[in-house]
Design a protein around this motif. Structure first.
Motif, PDB file in Angstrom:
ATOM      1  N   THR A   1     -85.176 -11.526 -25.284  1.00 47.02           N
ATOM      2  CA  THR A   1     -86.076 -10.431 -24.945  1.00 47.02           C
ATOM      3  C   THR A   1     -85.448  -9.649 -23.810  1.00 47.02           C
ATOM      4  OG1 THR A   1     -88.035 -11.693 -25.589  1.00 47.02           O
ATOM      5  CG2 THR A   1     -88.381  -9.806 -24.136  1.00 47.02           C
ATOM      6  N   LEU A   2     -85.308  -8.351 -24.038  1.00 48.51           N
ATOM      7  CA  LEU A   2     -84.724  -7.449 -23.046  1.00 48.51           C
ATOM      8  C   LEU A   2     -85.839  -6.626 -22.428  1.00 48.51           C
ATOM      9  CD1 LEU A   2     -81.850  -6.179 -25.354  1.00 48.51           C
ATOM     10  CD2 LEU A   2     -81.705  -7.983 -23.621  1.00 48.51           C
ATOM     11  N   MET A   3     -85.902  -6.574 -21.114  1.00 53.28           N
ATOM     12  CA  MET A   3     -86.822  -5.687 -20.412  1.00 53.28           C
ATOM     13  C   MET A   3     -86.010  -4.456 -20.044  1.00 53.28           C
ATOM     14  SD  MET A   3     -88.088  -8.785 -20.267  1.00 53.28           S
ATOM     15  CE  MET A   3     -87.194  -9.604 -19.011  1.00 53.28           C
ATOM     16  N   ALA A   4     -86.563  -3.275 -20.336  1.00 53.11           N
ATOM     17  CA  ALA A   4     -85.754  -2.067 -20.205  1.00 53.11           C
ATOM     18  C   ALA A   4     -86.616  -0.844 -19.915  1.00 53.11           C
ATOM     19  CB  ALA A   4     -84.958  -1.848 -21.487  1.00 53.11           C
ATOM     20  N   THR A   5     -85.913   0.238 -19.654  1.00 56.05           N
ATOM     21  CA  THR A   5     -86.504   1.570 -19.544  1.00 56.05           C
ATOM     22  C   THR A   5     -85.850   2.427 -20.617  1.00 56.05           C
ATOM     23  OG1 THR A   5     -86.781   1.278 -17.166  1.00 56.05           O
ATOM     24  CG2 THR A   5     -86.897   3.524 -18.012  1.00 56.05           C
ATOM     25  N   ALA A   6     -86.664   3.141 -21.369  1.00 54.69           N
ATOM     26  CA  ALA A   6     -86.159   3.973 -22.463  1.00 54.69           C
ATOM     27  C   ALA A   6     -85.490   5.225 -21.923  1.00 54.69           C
ATOM     28  CB  ALA A   6     -87.312   4.370 -23.381  1.00 54.69           C
ATOM     29  N   GLN A   7     -84.360   5.556 -22.534  1.00 52.92           N
ATOM     30  CA  GLN A   7     -83.654   6.806 -22.243  1.00 52.92           C
ATOM     31  C   GLN A   7     -83.411   7.506 -23.574  1.00 52.92           C
ATOM     32  OE1 GLN A   7     -80.073   5.469 -20.293  1.00 52.92           O
ATOM     33  NE2 GLN A   7     -81.022   5.616 -18.295  1.00 52.92           N
ATOM     34  N   PHE A   8     -83.863   8.744 -23.687  1.00 47.11           N
ATOM     35  CA  PHE A   8     -83.721   9.494 -24.928  1.00 47.11           C
ATOM     36  C   PHE A   8     -82.488  10.384 -24.867  1.00 47.11           C
ATOM     37  CE2 PHE A   8     -88.215   8.487 -24.630  1.00 47.11           C
ATOM     38  CZ  PHE A   8     -88.457   7.964 -25.884  1.00 47.11           C
ATOM     39  N   ILE A   9     -81.677  10.334 -25.916  1.00 46.78           N
ATOM     40  CA  ILE A   9     -80.496  11.174 -26.053  1.00 46.78           C
ATOM     41  C   ILE A   9     -80.755  12.080 -27.261  1.00 46.78           C
ATOM     42  CG2 ILE A   9     -77.989  11.250 -26.273  1.00 46.78           C
ATOM     43  CD1 ILE A   9     -78.970   9.586 -23.842  1.00 46.78           C
ATOM     44  N   ARG A  10     -81.029  13.348 -26.978  1.00 49.83           N
ATOM     45  CA  ARG A  10     -81.403  14.302 -28.023  1.00 49.83           C
ATOM     46  C   ARG A  10     -80.174  15.018 -28.579  1.00 49.83           C
ATOM     47  NH1 ARG A  10     -86.737  14.448 -28.558  1.00 49.83           N
ATOM     48  NH2 ARG A  10     -86.580  16.169 -30.008  1.00 49.83           N
ATOM     49  N   HIS A  11     -80.363  15.649 -29.730  1.00 47.78           N
ATOM     50  CA  HIS A  11     -79.328  16.504 -30.309  1.00 47.78           C
ATOM     51  C   HIS A  11     -78.895  17.508 -29.245  1.00 47.78           C
ATOM     52  CE1 HIS A  11     -79.849  15.155 -34.476  1.00 47.78           C
ATOM     53  NE2 HIS A  11     -81.123  15.037 -34.166  1.00 47.78           N
ATOM     54  N   GLY A  12     -77.594  17.713 -29.127  1.00 48.34           N
ATOM     55  CA  GLY A  12     -77.066  18.654 -28.146  1.00 48.34           C
ATOM     56  C   GLY A  12     -76.701  18.001 -26.824  1.00 48.34           C
ATOM     57  N   ASP A  13     -77.247  16.812 -26.529  1.00 49.11           N
ATOM     58  CA  ASP A  13     -76.831  16.098 -25.320  1.00 49.11           C
ATOM     59  C   ASP A  13     -75.366  15.688 -25.492  1.00 49.11           C
ATOM     60  OD1 ASP A  13     -79.322  16.285 -24.157  1.00 49.11           O
ATOM     61  OD2 ASP A  13     -79.943  14.240 -24.666  1.00 49.11           O
ATOM     62  N   PRO A  14     -74.594  15.658 -24.411  1.00 49.17           N
ATOM     63  CA  PRO A  14     -73.160  15.360 -24.525  1.00 49.17           C
ATOM     64  C   PRO A  14     -72.835  14.056 -25.251  1.00 49.17           C
ATOM     65  CG  PRO A  14     -73.675  16.117 -22.313  1.00 49.17           C
ATOM     66  CD  PRO A  14     -74.989  15.968 -23.042  1.00 49.17           C
ATOM     67  N   GLU A  15     -73.657  13.037 -25.095  1.00 45.59           N
ATOM     68  CA  GLU A  15     -73.379  11.732 -25.706  1.00 45.59           C
ATOM     69  C   GLU A  15     -73.871  11.611 -27.144  1.00 45.59           C
ATOM     70  OE1 GLU A  15     -73.734   8.094 -22.908  1.00 45.59           O
ATOM     71  OE2 GLU A  15     -75.403   9.439 -22.433  1.00 45.59           O
ATOM     72  N   HIS A  16     -74.716  12.533 -27.592  1.00 47.92           N
ATOM     73  CA  HIS A  16     -75.415  12.339 -28.865  1.00 47.92           C
ATOM     74  C   HIS A  16     -74.466  12.135 -30.042  1.00 47.92           C
ATOM     75  CE1 HIS A  16     -77.761  13.134 -32.474  1.00 47.92           C
ATOM     76  NE2 HIS A  16     -78.765  12.607 -31.789  1.00 47.92           N
ATOM     77  N   GLU A  17     -73.482  12.979 -30.183  1.00 42.16           N
ATOM     78  CA  GLU A  17     -72.600  12.911 -31.355  1.00 42.16           C
ATOM     79  C   GLU A  17     -71.887  11.561 -31.439  1.00 42.16           C
ATOM     80  OE1 GLU A  17     -68.825  15.320 -33.207  1.00 42.16           O
ATOM     81  OE2 GLU A  17     -70.264  16.430 -31.988  1.00 42.16           O
ATOM     82  N   LYS A  18     -71.367  11.093 -30.315  1.00 45.39           N
ATOM     83  CA  LYS A  18     -70.664   9.809 -30.271  1.00 45.39           C
ATOM     84  C   LYS A  18     -71.631   8.654 -30.604  1.00 45.39           C
ATOM     85  CE  LYS A  18     -69.862   8.062 -26.263  1.00 45.39           C
ATOM     86  NZ  LYS A  18     -69.431   7.740 -24.925  1.00 45.39           N
ATOM     87  N   LEU A  19     -72.820   8.685 -30.030  1.00 50.01           N
ATOM     88  CA  LEU A  19     -73.794   7.621 -30.280  1.00 50.01           C
ATOM     89  C   LEU A  19     -74.309   7.663 -31.711  1.00 50.01           C
ATOM     90  CD1 LEU A  19     -75.762   7.690 -26.911  1.00 50.01           C
ATOM     91  CD2 LEU A  19     -74.051   6.014 -27.656  1.00 50.01           C
ATOM     92  N   ALA A  20     -74.507   8.867 -32.246  1.00 45.30           N
ATOM     93  CA  ALA A  20     -74.964   9.000 -33.629  1.00 45.30           C
ATOM     94  C   ALA A  20     -73.922   8.417 -34.590  1.00 45.30           C
ATOM     95  CB  ALA A  20     -75.259  10.453 -33.955  1.00 45.30           C
ATOM     96  N   ALA A  21     -72.642   8.683 -34.333  1.00 46.11           N
ATOM     97  CA  ALA A  21     -71.580   8.124 -35.178  1.00 46.11           C
ATOM     98  C   ALA A  21     -71.588   6.598 -35.104  1.00 46.11           C
ATOM     99  CB  ALA A  21     -70.225   8.682 -34.756  1.00 46.11           C
ATOM    100  N   GLN A  22     -71.786   6.061 -33.904  1.00 45.14           N
ATOM    101  CA  GLN A  22     -71.861   4.604 -33.733  1.00 45.14           C
ATOM    102  C   GLN A  22     -73.067   4.050 -34.485  1.00 45.14           C
ATOM    103  OE1 GLN A  22     -69.699   2.633 -32.303  1.00 45.14           O
ATOM    104  NE2 GLN A  22     -70.812   0.739 -31.982  1.00 45.14           N
TER     105      GLN A  22
END
Length: 163
Positions: free
Chosen positions: A94-115
């Motif tokens: 069980t991981l306790m976390a805080t959500a971070q949203f990466i939307r289309h157009g964010d610098p990381e989105h394309e790389k994360l979407a491919a992953q």
């Protein structure tokens, strides 16, 4: 004096935790319902990012996304019960976390979407929809149950990939 059920974290526990995260393709996401203040759990797709930490793909239309936007604190349960034996003897984290949203157009989105698509190729049907975004989990702590008598508390550093 009562014995502490939590074992000292060791390299085997760290490796098992990383393996559970890396192998997970879905998990149980716990959030706080903004309408009632009650806990709510839903199933989400999960894949490891390049650092081996979990991420999901979520829609603005889902109730868990609405909940996370109101209160980004969450937990994520990963691990499969297996086909045989007592399901409670199989490892889970069980991981306790805080959500971070990466939307289309964010610098990381394309790389994360491919992953994400590398591990969940069927998501290609909807990953490009405007209401979908990548959800990263900023992990603050983890509880690992490696089976009977194998309980550990882990830190974010314990989950970092080995070099």
């Amino acid at each position: 004096m009562e014995k502490n059920p939590i074992n000292p974290t060791d390299d085997d526990a760290r490796a098992l935790a990383r393996d559970l995260i890396g192998a997970a393709r879905f998990g149980a996401l716990g959030v706080i319902d903004p309408d009632t203040g009650s806990p709510m759990v839903s199933r989400v797709a999960v894949v490891p990012d390049q650092a081996g930490l979990p991420m999901s793909l979520v829609s603005d239309l889902s109730h868990h996304t609405k909940a996370l936007k109101a209160d980004p604190r969450c937990s994520l349960l990963l691990g499969e019960p297996g086909d045989k034996g007592d399901p409670l003897t199989h490892p889970r984290i069980t991981l306790m976390a805080t959500a971070q949203f990466i939307r289309h157009g964010d610098p990381e989105h394309e790389k994360l979407a491919a992953q994400f698509l590398h591990h969940q190729p069927k998501a290609k049907l909807y990953i490009g929809f405007a209401d979908f975004q990548i959800l990263r989990y900023d992990i603050s702590a983890a509880h690992l149950n490696g089976g009977f008598g194998k309980a550990f508390v882990l830190t974010p550093d314990d989950l970092a990939p080995t070099r």
